[in-house]
Design a protein around this motif. Structure first.
Motif, mmCIF file in Angstrom:
data_model
loop_
_atom_site.group_PDB
_atom_site.id
_atom_site.type_symbol
_atom_site.label_atom_id
_atom_site.label_comp_id
_atom_site.label_asym_id
_atom_site.label_seq_id
_atom_site.Cartn_x
_atom_site.Cartn_y
_atom_site.Cartn_z
ATOM 1 N N ALA A 1 -5.280 -5.258 -13.047
ATOM 2 C CA ALA A 1 -5.465 -4.298 -11.676
ATOM 3 C C ALA A 1 -4.905 -2.996 -12.139
ATOM 4 C CB ALA A 1 -4.645 -5.078 -10.565
ATOM 5 N N GLN A 2 -5.587 -2.132 -11.425
ATOM 6 C CA GLN A 2 -5.174 -0.868 -11.760
ATOM 7 C C GLN A 2 -3.891 -0.593 -10.993
ATOM 8 O OE1 GLN A 2 -6.429 2.303 -13.219
ATOM 9 N NE2 GLN A 2 -4.273 2.612 -12.901
ATOM 10 N N THR A 3 -2.605 -0.775 -11.885
ATOM 11 C CA THR A 3 -1.177 -0.608 -11.484
ATOM 12 C C THR A 3 -0.406 0.241 -12.421
ATOM 13 O OG1 THR A 3 -0.424 -2.581 -12.734
ATOM 14 C CG2 THR A 3 -1.099 -2.824 -10.405
ATOM 15 N N THR B 1 19.205 8.479 0.706
ATOM 16 C CA THR B 1 18.940 7.005 1.151
ATOM 17 C C THR B 1 18.796 6.155 0.031
ATOM 18 O OG1 THR B 1 17.995 7.929 3.118
ATOM 19 C CG2 THR B 1 17.910 5.392 2.756
ATOM 20 N N PHE B 2 19.663 5.054 -0.261
ATOM 21 C CA PHE B 2 19.537 4.236 -1.264
ATOM 22 C C PHE B 2 18.415 3.409 -1.226
ATOM 23 C CE2 PHE B 2 21.490 0.744 -4.042
ATOM 24 C CZ PHE B 2 21.690 1.730 -5.141
ATOM 25 N N LEU B 3 17.838 3.060 -2.350
ATOM 26 C CA LEU B 3 16.468 2.262 -2.483
ATOM 27 C C LEU B 3 16.852 1.130 -3.297
ATOM 28 C CD1 LEU B 3 13.424 1.574 -1.801
ATOM 29 C CD2 LEU B 3 12.976 3.308 -3.820
ATOM 30 N N THR B 4 16.540 0.127 -2.723
ATOM 31 C CA THR B 4 16.638 -1.362 -3.959
ATOM 32 C C THR B 4 15.270 -1.721 -3.925
ATOM 33 O OG1 THR B 4 16.880 -2.910 -2.187
ATOM 34 C CG2 THR B 4 18.804 -1.988 -3.268
ATOM 35 N N THR B 5 14.818 -2.052 -5.079
ATOM 36 C CA THR B 5 13.241 -2.542 -5.373
ATOM 37 C C THR B 5 13.391 -3.729 -6.455
ATOM 38 O OG1 THR B 5 11.147 -1.850 -6.057
ATOM 39 C CG2 THR B 5 13.158 -0.853 -7.246
ATOM 40 N N VAL B 6 12.291 -4.319 -6.537
ATOM 41 C CA VAL B 6 11.938 -5.544 -7.197
ATOM 42 C C VAL B 6 10.721 -5.317 -8.183
ATOM 43 C CG1 VAL B 6 12.932 -7.457 -5.833
ATOM 44 C CG2 VAL B 6 10.642 -7.062 -5.618
ATOM 45 N N SER B 7 10.300 -3.945 -8.037
ATOM 46 C CA SER B 7 9.292 -3.523 -8.865
ATOM 47 C C SER B 7 9.523 -3.472 -10.418
ATOM 48 C CB SER B 7 8.672 -2.128 -8.545
ATOM 49 O OG SER B 7 8.192 -2.121 -6.825
ATOM 50 N N ASN C 1 1.011 -1.076 -0.096
ATOM 51 C CA ASN C 1 0.072 0.064 0.060
ATOM 52 C C ASN C 1 0.896 1.183 -0.018
ATOM 53 O OD1 ASN C 1 -1.327 2.330 1.988
ATOM 54 N ND2 ASN C 1 -3.007 1.004 0.986
ATOM 55 N N PRO C 2 0.592 2.122 -0.941
ATOM 56 C CA PRO C 2 1.512 3.345 -0.953
ATOM 57 C C PRO C 2 1.704 4.151 0.210
ATOM 58 C CG PRO C 2 0.296 2.960 -3.054
ATOM 59 C CD PRO C 2 -0.265 2.127 -2.072
ATOM 60 N N ASP C 3 0.317 4.598 0.711
ATOM 61 C CA ASP C 3 0.441 5.336 2.051
ATOM 62 C C ASP C 3 1.112 4.510 3.305
ATOM 63 O OD1 ASP C 3 -1.049 7.073 0.699
ATOM 64 O OD2 ASP C 3 -3.120 6.262 1.350
ATOM 65 N N ALA C 4 0.981 3.311 3.401
ATOM 66 C CA ALA C 4 1.597 2.489 4.543
ATOM 67 C C ALA C 4 3.252 2.464 4.214
ATOM 68 C CB ALA C 4 0.985 1.021 4.501
ATOM 69 N N GLY D 1 13.594 -3.581 -0.802
ATOM 70 C CA GLY D 1 12.785 -4.594 -0.984
ATOM 71 C C GLY D 1 11.340 -4.229 -1.208
ATOM 72 N N THR D 2 11.060 -3.021 -1.707
ATOM 73 C CA THR D 2 9.768 -2.406 -2.026
ATOM 74 C C THR D 2 9.372 -3.386 -3.050
ATOM 75 O OG1 THR D 2 10.620 -0.671 -3.405
ATOM 76 C CG2 THR D 2 9.796 -0.450 -0.962
ATOM 77 N N TRP D 3 8.049 -4.019 -3.158
ATOM 78 C CA TRP D 3 7.694 -4.997 -4.081
ATOM 79 C C TRP D 3 6.719 -4.322 -5.047
ATOM 80 C CZ3 TRP D 3 3.351 -7.297 -5.914
ATOM 81 C CH2 TRP D 3 3.417 -8.534 -6.587
ATOM 82 N N ALA D 4 5.744 -3.587 -4.783
ATOM 83 C CA ALA D 4 4.627 -3.218 -5.758
ATOM 84 C C ALA D 4 5.118 -1.877 -6.372
ATOM 85 C CB ALA D 4 3.233 -3.224 -4.863
ATOM 86 N N SER D 5 4.934 -1.804 -7.758
ATOM 87 C CA SER D 5 5.370 -0.655 -8.431
ATOM 88 C C SER D 5 4.604 0.752 -7.777
ATOM 89 C CB SER D 5 5.119 -0.541 -9.890
ATOM 90 O OG SER D 5 5.579 -1.780 -10.319
ATOM 91 N N SER D 6 3.583 0.523 -7.279
ATOM 92 C CA SER D 6 2.748 1.882 -6.683
ATOM 93 C C SER D 6 3.604 2.266 -5.527
ATOM 94 C CB SER D 6 1.215 1.588 -6.520
ATOM 95 O OG SER D 6 1.425 0.434 -5.587
ATOM 96 N N VAL D 7 3.997 1.368 -4.703
ATOM 97 C CA VAL D 7 4.589 1.502 -3.406
ATOM 98 C C VAL D 7 5.997 2.266 -3.768
ATOM 99 C CG1 VAL D 7 5.783 0.592 -1.363
ATOM 100 C CG2 VAL D 7 3.524 -0.267 -2.002
#
Length: 338
Positions: A148-150, A97-103, A56-59, A78-84
């Motif tokens: 889904a809306q993504t 701050t470095f960010l690694t993602t699997v989106s 969830n983007p807000d969370a 570890g952020t997963w969903a593209s929206s997050v």
């Protein structure tokens, strides 16, 4: 001793992507254990601080703010969903701050991230290129997309609409739905009016579960295809047997087209073999033990199956190989965890 280097984990432990999050966090924890066991990084131990983005983007934003401003982590992982990821990324590059993602959405790396973001899985363009080739191999002619809306929904539609006609297929249409709805019957009715021979369920586990049930109720008998992370083993096992085939799970361009769980104490598996062969596989995985695999190999040989066969090495052991005629065991591949 010097203070530890803090790294934040932000995988989805709740929400639609919850099945993926725990294994991601466990993997990161294991790597940190190995690093700390070897003395850490530049003499400093690594400490993980874990939060949940809840898919969830807000969370995700609330959790990222805590990691960055309260826990003072050097990286968020570890952020997963593209929206997050889209929501969290600005917080990271603004605070350096470095960010690694699997989106997977193409838009992720098009953000002005100033070098503070890296993706560790194929993007939408690469995924859809492989999916298109696979659909054409299956000789699909009319594909309908239920998305889904993504952030990747429109890009997926556009890329498939460009690629499929090159192989004589077409996208018959697309519906982008609200994944939190409790029924998708109107979307399914719209899809079925286009007479598709394949429906692409481009969503997450909770909404795909509802879609598969609604498709069954609507009498759709064509093929369905979905990402392996969405139509996972837990989802398929939760559905009645008559609703499972012929779902296709995309994993590296291959497809799992069926699964039969048998009683290994039976003296014959001919009905199971017949069911398997109706799916026209080019490889059958015998996930059992030597006694039952022995019987299945004999019966699949009698049935005239000439495709590939693979089984665990502990099942297809030397004793089994000696006990069976060469033509029965010929071409059986074995595998072991090592």
């Amino acid at each position: 001793p010097p203070p530890p280097t803090k790294l934040g984990t932000l995988p989805p432990l709740a929400g639609p992507a919850a099945p993926c999050g725990p294994s991601m966090r466990k993997s990161m924890s294991w790597v940190v254990e190995q690093v700390n066991g070897g003395g850490g990084v530049l003499g400093r131990r690594v400490e993980l601080v874990s939060e949940d983005d809840q898919t969830n983007p807000d969370a995700g934003v609330r959790a990222a703010r805590k990691l960055i401003h309260v826990d003072k982590v050097a990286a968020v992982m570890g952020t997963w969903a593209s929206s997050v990821t889209t929501a969290v990324a600005p917080l990271c590059w603004e605070s350096k701050t470095f960010l690694t993602t699997v989106s997977g959405s193409d838009s992720i790396t098009q953000l002005p991230h100033q070098g503070y973001l890296v993706r560790t899985q194929p993007n939408t363009h690469l995924q859809v290129a492989k999916l298109s080739a696979f659909l054409l191999e299956l000789r699909v002619k009319r594909l309908f997309i239920l998305s889904a809306q993504t952030p990747f929904a429109e890009a997926t539609h556009k890329l498939l609409a460009e690629a499929l006609p090159k192989g004589g297929a077409q996208v018959a249409g697309q519906v982008i739905y609200d994944k939190d709805k409790i029924t998708f019957r109107s979307e399914i009715d719209q899809a079925l009016r286009t007479n598709p021979d394949m429906i692409y369920l481009n969503g997450y586990t909770p909404d795909i579960t509802v879609l598969m049930k609604d498709l069954f109720k609507a009498g759709y008998a064509g093929q369905r295809i979905a990402q392996g992370y969405a139509a996972n083993a837990k989802l398929l096992s939760s559905l009645p047997a008559e609703r499972r085939p012929p779902e296709v799970l995309v994993k590296g361009g291959a497809a799992s087209i069926g699964h039969i769980v048998y009683d290994r104490e039976k003296v014959t598996f001919r009905s199971e073999v017949d069911q398997a062969l109706r799916a026209k596989p080019d490889m059958i995985f015998f996930n059992g033990y030597a006694p039952d695999v022995t019987v299945v190999l004999k019966e699949i040989f009698k049935a005239g199956y000439a495709g590939g066969k693979v089984a665990p090495a502990f099942a297809v052991n030397q004793k089994l190989l000696v006990s069976l005629p060469h033509e029965v065991t010929d071409g059986v591949y074995t595998w072991a965890p090592s």
